[in-house]
Design an enzyme around this catalytic site. Structure first.
Site, PDB file in Angstrom:
ATOM      1  N   CYS A 160      10.211 -25.018 -29.432  1.00  0.00           N
ATOM      2  CA  CYS A 160       9.351 -25.952 -30.175  1.00  0.00           C
ATOM      3  C   CYS A 160       9.525 -25.814 -31.674  1.00  0.00           C
ATOM      4  O   CYS A 160       9.177 -26.711 -32.418  1.00  0.00           O
ATOM      5  CB  CYS A 160       7.890 -25.746 -29.800  1.00  0.00           C
ATOM      6  SG  CYS A 160       7.227 -24.135 -30.263  1.00  0.00           S
ATOM      7  N   CYS A 193       3.604 -29.471 -23.858  1.00  0.00           N
ATOM      8  CA  CYS A 193       2.884 -30.734 -23.944  1.00  0.00           C
ATOM      9  C   CYS A 193       3.242 -31.632 -22.756  1.00  0.00           C
ATOM     10  O   CYS A 193       4.351 -31.561 -22.226  1.00  0.00           O
ATOM     11  CB  CYS A 193       3.232 -31.444 -25.249  1.00  0.00           C
ATOM     12  SG  CYS A 193       2.677 -30.583 -26.742  1.00  0.00           S
TER      13      CYS A 193
END
Length: 239
Positions: free
Chosen positions: A223, A197
């Site tokens: 993540c 991201c």
């Protein structure tokens, strides 16, 4: 057969198999059941996607759009899917009501990166994987200490996780992309060898680990899209 035993049996069966053979077997394994390929369409993702397309362009491909990705990643996803003829790419986004409750201003990542990953990646993925007996990842042993012993098949909660590229090196990946003239993610040339991201990905300097730009300045290295008994498991930095 218990999933631990099933994974052990498949690892023994395929210890000398190449990635394409592992993929083909996984996609046709009646004991595992339906299988989806989960892809970030990141820096190295095109290799696994190309291998899967050689077997079946209709393989279900789950792409998690966290709504915080680089515009280049979204464009690359569309370009790669079209180039490879992938016909069942499922673009998954976070639950709208959950976003309004937990991250209405889009700043959760500044306070709690784990909570943000759980909201925008782990929970949507778990929902998307309902009905599948296994899922295919692009993880490799060389990527960090936690992955050094990564097997080809591993139990993952109620499913089997398949890692066809577990034994590949970065040189193997580059050679495959070159040999097959595969499109590169545009951000790689700009200094992003590992892409997540936007708020949690920075450029990587010369001599740094390729994943150094992910969650820079924190102990976080994953993540968290891994499940044990339905719960997210965070993989920390290797000792």
């Amino acid at each position: 057969m218990p999933l631990d035993d099933l994974a052990d049996h498949r690892n023994a069966l395929h210890r000398d198999s190449d990635a394409l053979a592992v993929l083909r077997a996984a996609l046709n394994d009646t004991q595992i059941g339906p299988v989806a390929l989960v892809s970030s369409f990141g820096a190295e993702s095109v290799v696994l996607l190309h291998l899967a397309a050689q077997i079946d362009t209709a393989v279900p491909v789950i792409f998690l759009d966290t709504e915080m990705l680089f515009p280049e990643s979204l464009a690359y996803q569309r370009d790669v899917a079209k180039a490879l003829g992938l016909s069942d790419v499922r673009i998954i986004t976070p639950d709208r009501n959950a976003i309004l409750r937990e991250d209405v201003d889009g700043l959760l990542h500044q306070a709690d990166t784990d909570a943000c990953c759980d909201l925008r990646k782990a929970r949507p993925l778990e929902q998307a994987l309902q009905g599948f007996g296994g899922w295919i990842t692009g993880r490799k042993q060389f990527q960090n200490g936690q992955r050094a012993s990564l097997p080809l098949f591993e139990p993952d909660g109620a499913r089997i996780k398949i890692n066809p590229l577990a034994h590949w090196s970065s040189d193997d990946l580059r050679a495959y992309m070159t040999d097959h003239s595969l499109p590169r993610h545009p951000l790689v040339a700009q200094g992003y060898p590992s892409i997540g991201c936007m708020p949690c990905t920075t450029r990587v300097g010369a001599g740094e680990d390729p994943r150094a730009g992910r969650w820079r300045g924190s102990e976080k290295t994953e993540c968290g899209i891994h499940f044990e008994n339905g719960r997210m498991v965070r993989e920390g930095k290797a000792a």
